[in-house]
Write a protein that holds these residues in place. Structure first.
Motif, PDB file in Angstrom:
ATOM      1  N   VAL A 137      -8.837   3.992  -2.739  1.00 43.22           N
ATOM      2  CA  VAL A 137      -9.699   3.164  -3.575  1.00 43.22           C
ATOM      3  C   VAL A 137      -9.527   1.684  -3.227  1.00 43.22           C
ATOM      4  O   VAL A 137     -10.518   0.949  -3.063  1.00 43.22           O
ATOM      5  CB  VAL A 137      -9.405   3.407  -5.065  1.00 43.22           C
ATOM      6  N   VAL A 138      -8.274   1.247  -3.076  1.00 47.18           N
ATOM      7  CA  VAL A 138      -8.007  -0.154  -2.755  1.00 47.18           C
ATOM      8  C   VAL A 138      -8.546  -0.503  -1.377  1.00 47.18           C
ATOM      9  O   VAL A 138      -9.174  -1.555  -1.169  1.00 47.18           O
ATOM     10  CB  VAL A 138      -6.495  -0.456  -2.842  1.00 47.18           C
TER      11      VAL A 138
ATOM     12  N   LEU B  60       0.829  -1.216   0.000  1.00 50.96           N
ATOM     13  CA  LEU B  60       0.000   0.000   0.000  1.00 50.96           C
ATOM     14  C   LEU B  60       0.853   1.252   0.000  1.00 50.96           C
ATOM     15  O   LEU B  60       0.431   2.307  -0.528  1.00 50.96           O
ATOM     16  CB  LEU B  60      -0.913   0.000   1.228  1.00 50.96           C
ATOM     17  N   GLU B  61       2.065   1.132   0.549  1.00 50.77           N
ATOM     18  CA  GLU B  61       2.921   2.318   0.651  1.00 50.77           C
ATOM     19  C   GLU B  61       3.454   2.785  -0.696  1.00 50.77           C
ATOM     20  O   GLU B  61       3.925   3.924  -0.819  1.00 50.77           O
ATOM     21  CB  GLU B  61       4.094   2.020   1.599  1.00 50.77           C
ATOM     22  N   VAL B  62       3.371   1.958  -1.744  1.00 50.20           N
ATOM     23  CA  VAL B  62       3.855   2.364  -3.066  1.00 50.20           C
ATOM     24  C   VAL B  62       2.787   3.135  -3.835  1.00 50.20           C
ATOM     25  O   VAL B  62       3.054   3.639  -4.931  1.00 50.20           O
ATOM     26  CB  VAL B  62       4.313   1.135  -3.888  1.00 50.20           C
ATOM     27  N   LEU B  63       1.576   3.198  -3.278  1.00 51.66           N
ATOM     28  CA  LEU B  63       0.473   3.861  -3.975  1.00 51.66           C
ATOM     29  C   LEU B  63       0.345   5.309  -3.557  1.00 51.66           C
ATOM     30  O   LEU B  63       0.706   5.700  -2.442  1.00 51.66           O
ATOM     31  CB  LEU B  63      -0.842   3.120  -3.678  1.00 51.66           C
TER      32      LEU B  63
ATOM     33  N   ILE C 250      -8.346   3.119 -11.999  1.00 56.35           N
ATOM     34  CA  ILE C 250      -7.416   3.422 -10.902  1.00 56.35           C
ATOM     35  C   ILE C 250      -7.212   2.174 -10.029  1.00 56.35           C
ATOM     36  O   ILE C 250      -6.105   1.859  -9.605  1.00 56.35           O
ATOM     37  CB  ILE C 250      -7.961   4.596 -10.061  1.00 56.35           C
ATOM     38  N   GLU C 251      -8.283   1.455  -9.781  1.00 52.40           N
ATOM     39  CA  GLU C 251      -8.214   0.239  -8.966  1.00 52.40           C
ATOM     40  C   GLU C 251      -7.333  -0.820  -9.638  1.00 52.40           C
ATOM     41  O   GLU C 251      -6.476  -1.436  -8.981  1.00 52.40           O
ATOM     42  CB  GLU C 251      -9.625  -0.311  -8.757  1.00 52.40           C
ATOM     43  N   VAL C 252      -7.532  -1.032 -10.925  1.00 56.70           N
ATOM     44  CA  VAL C 252      -6.742  -2.037 -11.658  1.00 56.70           C
ATOM     45  C   VAL C 252      -5.258  -1.674 -11.633  1.00 56.70           C
ATOM     46  O   VAL C 252      -4.395  -2.530 -11.383  1.00 56.70           O
ATOM     47  CB  VAL C 252      -7.250  -2.167 -13.104  1.00 56.70           C
TER      48      VAL C 252
END
Length: 307
Positions: free
Chosen positions: A257-258, A247-250, A292-294
């Motif tokens: 969103v994720v 998650l930290e790379v987003l 964005i999710e994909v």
């Protein structure tokens, strides 16, 4: 195949050629029972040849003429659940040891001398291969092991109440056995319990077919299989610290969103926000939120992939 034997058949140079090459136990027993016995004079002569000249042919003839003795002795130990073929094989080892040590000048027939060696080898085989070897460790316990079954049969024969199917000993009988064999009553009880229990094959026998079911099928713990343990450990790591690192790379929006779509669980177990709810919040279309999710999930998978 000719399995008949003439009286002078033991005079052949290769005595082992007299035993036909057969795999059936009944045929083997039938064959060895046809081998003629040696006269006292023949036995004495062959014993001297072996002792004085190390004559292997003489040794072979002495062994062959006593194979039927091994078969007879092996029948006494069929109650221990071991194949008679194996018992005969071990008894034959004892017979050969007896022939090697036999002194024809002692005035004792080989049949009497060999009996001890045959029984000794069979006893050792049973103790090594049967499931209660850990009990029969002392001389008195070994004596108990090999005499308890016959003693129980004697008690049943003397029963006055007609209960010949009784499988356990009474307290008085236990005391009699313990006293007669110089063991503790508790040892008699434990030995009887072990002998009364049946052996169970862990794996299906070869002749039971593909559908045979044996304890090995449900005794094995697949959860402790090494590859499964490693997989479970890796899965636990990914679901904990691994997810957090991914998650930290987003960026902030992709992460939200994720989290809303995959990681959030509300009190009513309805999950996080829908595509349309997120689209309304960010002022974009639902399709854009899906894109964005994909992309975010693709980045996370890359971050979780092993280096």
């Amino acid at each position: 195949m000719n399995t008949s034997f003439s009286p002078n058949a033991l005079s052949v140079r290769d005595p082992w050629a007299m035993v036909p090459s057969i795999g059936n136990l009944d045929a083997y027993i039938s064959a060895v029972n046809r081998i003629p016995l040696l006269t006292p004079d023949e036995e004495l002569s062959l014993g001297r040849q072996l002792r004085d000249h190390a004559d292997l042919a003489a040794a072979g003839r002495l062994v062959l003429s006593h194979l039927r003795l091994v078969v007879s002795v092996s029948r006494q130990y069929l109650g221990y659940g071991l194949p008679q073929g194996d018992l005969i094989q071990e008894g034959n080892v004892g017979l050969m040891k007896a022939v090697k040590r036999f002194d024809p000048e002692q005035g004792v027939r080989l049949v009497s001398y060999a009996l001890h060696w045959i029984k000794a080898e069979i006893h050792e085989y049973i103790l090594k291969n049967w499931r209660m070897v850990k009990v029969a460790t002392t001389k008195s316990q070994r004596k108990l092991f090999f005499n308890l079954r016959s003693l129980k049969q004697g008690f049943k024969g003397d029963a006055l109440d007609g209960d010949t199917h009784r499988s356990t000993l009474s307290a008085d009988e236990v005391a009699q056995v313990a006293q007669g064999l110089n063991v503790k009553p508790e040892e008699v009880i434990e030995m009887e319990t072990r002998m009364a229990g049946g052996d169970v094959a862990l794996e299906p026998q070869s002749d039971e077919g593909e559908e045979a079911f044996a304890p090995i099928a449900y005794l094995s713990d697949v959860s402790q299989e090494p590859t499964r343990v490693l997989e479970a450990r890796a899965r636990d790591e990914l679901s904990g610290d691994g997810i957090q690192r991914a998650l930290e790379v987003l960026d902030e929006r992709s992460r939200r969103v994720v989290e809303e779509r995959w990681l959030k669980v509300n009190d009513d177990s309805s999950g996080g926000m829908t595509l349309h709810e997120l689209a309304a919040e960010y002022g974009v279309s639902a399709e854009r939120i899906r894109q964005i999710e994909v992309a975010a999930l693709k980045k996370m998978r890359k971050a979780l992939a092993p280096a």
